[in-house]
Design a protein around this motif. Structure first.
Motif, PDB file in Angstrom:
ATOM      1  N   PHE A 164       0.771  -1.256   0.030  1.00  0.00           N
ATOM      2  CA  PHE A 164       0.103   0.047  -0.052  1.00  0.00           C
ATOM      3  C   PHE A 164       0.867   1.361   0.152  1.00  0.00           C
ATOM      4  CE2 PHE A 164      -2.469  -3.299   2.108  1.00  0.00           C
ATOM      5  CZ  PHE A 164      -3.633  -3.480   1.411  1.00  0.00           C
ATOM      6  N   LYS A 165       0.144   2.329  -0.409  1.00  0.00           N
ATOM      7  CA  LYS A 165       0.847   3.640  -0.602  1.00  0.00           C
ATOM      8  C   LYS A 165       0.058   4.717   0.030  1.00  0.00           C
ATOM      9  CE  LYS A 165       0.000   4.605  -5.341  1.00  0.00           C
ATOM     10  NZ  LYS A 165      -0.620   3.357  -5.676  1.00  0.00           N
ATOM     11  N   VAL A 166       0.446   5.849   0.299  1.00  0.00           N
ATOM     12  CA  VAL A 166      -0.367   6.863   0.890  1.00  0.00           C
ATOM     13  C   VAL A 166      -1.437   7.420  -0.045  1.00  0.00           C
ATOM     14  CG1 VAL A 166      -0.296   9.225   1.726  1.00  0.00           C
ATOM     15  CG2 VAL A 166       1.464   7.643   2.620  1.00  0.00           C
ATOM     16  N   GLY A 167      -2.618   7.525   0.302  1.00  0.00           N
ATOM     17  CA  GLY A 167      -3.503   7.936  -0.512  1.00  0.00           C
ATOM     18  C   GLY A 167      -4.595   7.036  -1.089  1.00  0.00           C
ATOM     19  N   GLU A 168      -4.036   5.689  -0.969  1.00  0.00           N
ATOM     20  CA  GLU A 168      -4.925   4.615  -1.591  1.00  0.00           C
ATOM     21  C   GLU A 168      -6.332   4.457  -0.728  1.00  0.00           C
ATOM     22  OE1 GLU A 168      -2.881   1.078  -3.835  1.00  0.00           O
ATOM     23  OE2 GLU A 168      -1.664   1.337  -1.844  1.00  0.00           O
ATOM     24  N   ALA A 169      -7.499   4.246  -1.596  1.00  0.00           N
ATOM     25  CA  ALA A 169      -8.598   3.841  -0.720  1.00  0.00           C
ATOM     26  C   ALA A 169      -8.508   2.213  -0.136  1.00  0.00           C
ATOM     27  CB  ALA A 169      -9.758   3.951  -1.739  1.00  0.00           C
ATOM     28  N   VAL A 170      -8.873   2.189   0.868  1.00  0.00           N
ATOM     29  CA  VAL A 170      -8.850   0.700   1.408  1.00  0.00           C
ATOM     30  C   VAL A 170      -9.601   0.485   2.282  1.00  0.00           C
ATOM     31  CG1 VAL A 170      -6.232   0.734   1.253  1.00  0.00           C
ATOM     32  CG2 VAL A 170      -7.221   1.641   3.135  1.00  0.00           C
ATOM     33  N   GLY A 171      -9.952  -0.851   2.661  1.00  0.00           N
ATOM     34  CA  GLY A 171     -10.897  -1.340   3.853  1.00  0.00           C
ATOM     35  C   GLY A 171     -10.624  -2.147   4.910  1.00  0.00           C
ATOM     36  N   VAL A 172     -10.920  -2.184   6.091  1.00  0.00           N
ATOM     37  CA  VAL A 172     -10.841  -3.230   7.000  1.00  0.00           C
ATOM     38  C   VAL A 172     -12.086  -3.717   7.346  1.00  0.00           C
ATOM     39  CG1 VAL A 172      -9.945  -3.453   9.546  1.00  0.00           C
ATOM     40  CG2 VAL A 172      -8.794  -1.717   7.740  1.00  0.00           C
ATOM     41  N   GLY A 173     -12.267  -4.966   7.723  1.00  0.00           N
ATOM     42  CA  GLY A 173     -13.440  -5.504   8.032  1.00  0.00           C
ATOM     43  C   GLY A 173     -13.277  -6.288   9.406  1.00  0.00           C
ATOM     44  N   CYS A 174     -14.066  -7.374   9.586  1.00  0.00           N
ATOM     45  CA  CYS A 174     -13.920  -7.828  11.096  1.00  0.00           C
ATOM     46  C   CYS A 174     -12.779  -8.305  11.980  1.00  0.00           C
ATOM     47  CB  CYS A 174     -15.076  -9.031  11.110  1.00  0.00           C
ATOM     48  SG  CYS A 174     -16.669  -8.718  10.400  1.00  0.00           S
ATOM     49  N   MET A 175     -11.590  -8.447  11.110  1.00  0.00           N
ATOM     50  CA  MET A 175     -10.434  -9.134  11.749  1.00  0.00           C
ATOM     51  C   MET A 175      -9.388  -8.154  11.370  1.00  0.00           C
ATOM     52  SD  MET A 175     -10.728 -13.053  10.386  1.00  0.00           S
ATOM     53  CE  MET A 175     -10.835 -12.593   8.640  1.00  0.00           C
ATOM     54  N   VAL A 176      -8.381  -7.950  12.510  1.00  0.00           N
ATOM     55  CA  VAL A 176      -7.160  -7.176  12.305  1.00  0.00           C
ATOM     56  C   VAL A 176      -5.823  -8.090  12.574  1.00  0.00           C
ATOM     57  CG1 VAL A 176      -8.114  -4.774  12.558  1.00  0.00           C
ATOM     58  CG2 VAL A 176      -7.456  -6.242  14.402  1.00  0.00           C
ATOM     59  N   ASP A 177      -5.878  -9.108  12.738  1.00  0.00           N
ATOM     60  CA  ASP A 177      -4.935 -10.101  13.058  1.00  0.00           C
ATOM     61  C   ASP A 177      -5.284 -11.565  13.341  1.00  0.00           C
ATOM     62  OD1 ASP A 177      -2.224 -10.939  13.233  1.00  0.00           O
ATOM     63  OD2 ASP A 177      -1.918  -9.672  15.017  1.00  0.00           O
ATOM     64  N   SER A 178      -4.332 -12.529  12.933  1.00  0.00           N
ATOM     65  CA  SER A 178      -4.666 -14.118  13.556  1.00  0.00           C
ATOM     66  C   SER A 178      -3.342 -14.556  13.879  1.00  0.00           C
ATOM     67  CB  SER A 178      -5.301 -14.675  12.274  1.00  0.00           C
ATOM     68  OG  SER A 178      -4.358 -14.979  11.223  1.00  0.00           O
ATOM     69  N   CYS A 179      -3.426 -15.832  14.212  1.00  0.00           N
ATOM     70  CA  CYS A 179      -2.141 -16.495  14.523  1.00  0.00           C
ATOM     71  C   CYS A 179      -1.062 -16.623  13.214  1.00  0.00           C
ATOM     72  CB  CYS A 179      -2.195 -17.706  15.189  1.00  0.00           C
ATOM     73  SG  CYS A 179      -2.584 -19.393  14.033  1.00  0.00           S
ATOM     74  N   LYS A 180      -1.470 -16.663  11.953  1.00  0.00           N
ATOM     75  CA  LYS A 180      -1.086 -16.986  10.895  1.00  0.00           C
ATOM     76  C   LYS A 180      -0.339 -18.141  10.591  1.00  0.00           C
ATOM     77  CE  LYS A 180      -0.444 -11.859  10.661  1.00  0.00           C
ATOM     78  NZ  LYS A 180       0.457 -10.676  10.428  1.00  0.00           N
ATOM     79  N   SER A 181      -0.404 -18.924  11.544  1.00  0.00           N
ATOM     80  CA  SER A 181       0.304 -20.280  11.268  1.00  0.00           C
ATOM     81  C   SER A 181      -0.516 -21.477  11.579  1.00  0.00           C
ATOM     82  CB  SER A 181       1.400 -20.383  12.668  1.00  0.00           C
ATOM     83  OG  SER A 181       0.829 -20.377  13.800  1.00  0.00           O
ATOM     84  N   CYS A 182      -1.794 -21.594  12.195  1.00  0.00           N
ATOM     85  CA  CYS A 182      -2.692 -22.783  12.020  1.00  0.00           C
ATOM     86  C   CYS A 182      -3.144 -23.278  10.631  1.00  0.00           C
ATOM     87  CB  CYS A 182      -3.818 -22.429  12.980  1.00  0.00           C
ATOM     88  SG  CYS A 182      -5.225 -21.509  12.435  1.00  0.00           S
ATOM     89  N   SER A 183      -3.673 -24.280  10.731  1.00  0.00           N
ATOM     90  CA  SER A 183      -4.087 -25.076   9.454  1.00  0.00           C
ATOM     91  C   SER A 183      -5.101 -24.117   8.856  1.00  0.00           C
ATOM     92  CB  SER A 183      -4.830 -26.397   9.493  1.00  0.00           C
ATOM     93  OG  SER A 183      -5.846 -26.191  10.502  1.00  0.00           O
TER      94      SER A 183
END
Length: 351
Positions: free
Chosen positions: A80-99
């Motif tokens: 991403f770069k400054v100025g881009e239109a973006v969205g955030v939904g229901c999650m902001v993180d997870s363990c990233k390592s489970c199945s």
């Protein structure tokens, strides 16, 4: 250095949402800062603010249908770069390592995802605060790009209502020739109609309310069936490959089971709790039918949905509100008095 932010929050389960000053974390290397433009209002915002499900953390700033533009990025950010239109939904993180996470299904993280609000940061344990506010700081891995062709206001509810209905449609491979029914015409239901039609399905709306036919057909329904009318229900016996059930409270599923085809499935996306009355298993066994559930979607899946929406010009039908009217919006939402999703104009915070 932390970032001071103004928002609207609940101080307890019985207090109205009111102005609330709080601090966001400073930039981590993989973070982006988003100046929030719009935030959709979800039924779960009300449930969480009033502790209807238990486990609410106060003070609470709701909001997980967030649209904004990036105003700053950490030094490791690449997407991403400054100025881009973006969205955030229901999650902001997870363990990233489970199945589940390794399959791109962060919503089913075995160690539970970190939710956008009413959660705890996985790194420092601080509470997460949502989109009823000026800014949010999020890891780039949980941010999605909004196609510039989309109306940003109407795109906000795609981050929850949209992905909640898109995910099961894609998982059950809905496409040309599929026969899909949607139970309930609200924030979730109107998106399910739009997506099903755009994917090429023949689409039916089940509703208890007479008079929704014109609007349902505008949104993509080929027909409307009054679910309390026995004659109308008998005419759709054995027809549907997939039923998306968007009703947010306990209701009888048994009348809908005979309308499924062999191997047909009812997917619950709107209700958390015990099924009442109990399911009659006879049609399940004799038709190999299924009743199951689905929760939002992963980040990659959410981006795919947004790209699809960009190509097909799909957004939510919304009513804009100033944040000072949020408590009134909650009450109207309880009465289904909105077509079909409230979106907060976050610029109104400056008033």
């Amino acid at each position: 250095m932390t970032i001071k932010v103004l928002g609207y929050g609940a101080q307890s389960s019985t207090s109205a949402l009111a102005p609330f000053q709080f601090e966001r974390r400073g930039l981590r290397p993989d973070d982006v800062v988003i100046d929030i433009l719009y935030c959709g209002v979800c039924h779960s915002d009300l449930h969480q603010a009033r502790n209807d499900w238990g486990g609410s953390i106060y003070p609470m700033v709701p909001g997980h249908e967030i649209i904004g533009r990036i105003s700053n990025v950490g030094h490791e950010v690449k997407r991403f770069k400054v100025g881009e239109a973006v969205g955030v939904g229901c999650m902001v993180d997870s363990c990233k390592s489970c199945s589940a996470c390794e399959k791109g299904l962060e919503q089913y993280c075995e160690k539970y995802p970190t939710y956008t609000y009413n959660g705890r940061d996985r790194h420092d344990g601080s509470p997460t605060y949502g989109g009823y506010s000026e800014k949010i700081v999020v890891s780039e891995d949980f941010v999605v790009k909004i196609p510039e062709s989309l109306d940003l206001k109407g795109a906000a509810p795609l981050l929850c209502a949209g992905i909640t209905t898109w995910s099961p449609l894609v998982h059950w491979k809905v496409g040309k020739g599929s026969k899909v029914a949607v139970i309930g015409l609200g924030g979730l239901g109107h998106m399910a109609l739009k997506f099903s039609k755009a994917l090429g399905a023949e689409v039916t709306l089940f509703t208890r309310t007479i008079g929704k036919e014109e609007d349902a057909k505008r949104l993509g329904a080929d027909r409307v069936v009054i679910s309390t009318n026995a004659e109308q229900m008998s005419k759709v016996y054995g027809q549907f490959d997939l039923i998306i059930d968007t009703v947010p409270n306990a209701h009888d599923l048994n009348p809908f089971l005979p309308t499924l085809t062999l191997d047909g499935t009812i997917v619950l996306v709107g209700y958390l709790g015990n099924v009442e009355p109990a399911l009659n298993t006879v049609p399940l066994l004799l038709g190999r039918k299924a009743v199951t559930g689905s929760a939002i979607g992963g980040i990659a899946e959410t981006q795919e949905m947004l790209d699809f929406c960009g190509k097909h010009g799909i957004t939510s039908d919304i009513e804009m509100v100033q944040i000072q009217r949020i408590n009134e919006a909650f009450e109207r939402m309880l009465k289904s008095d909105v077509k079909y999703r409230f979106v907060i104009d976050i610029a109104s915070l400056k008033n």
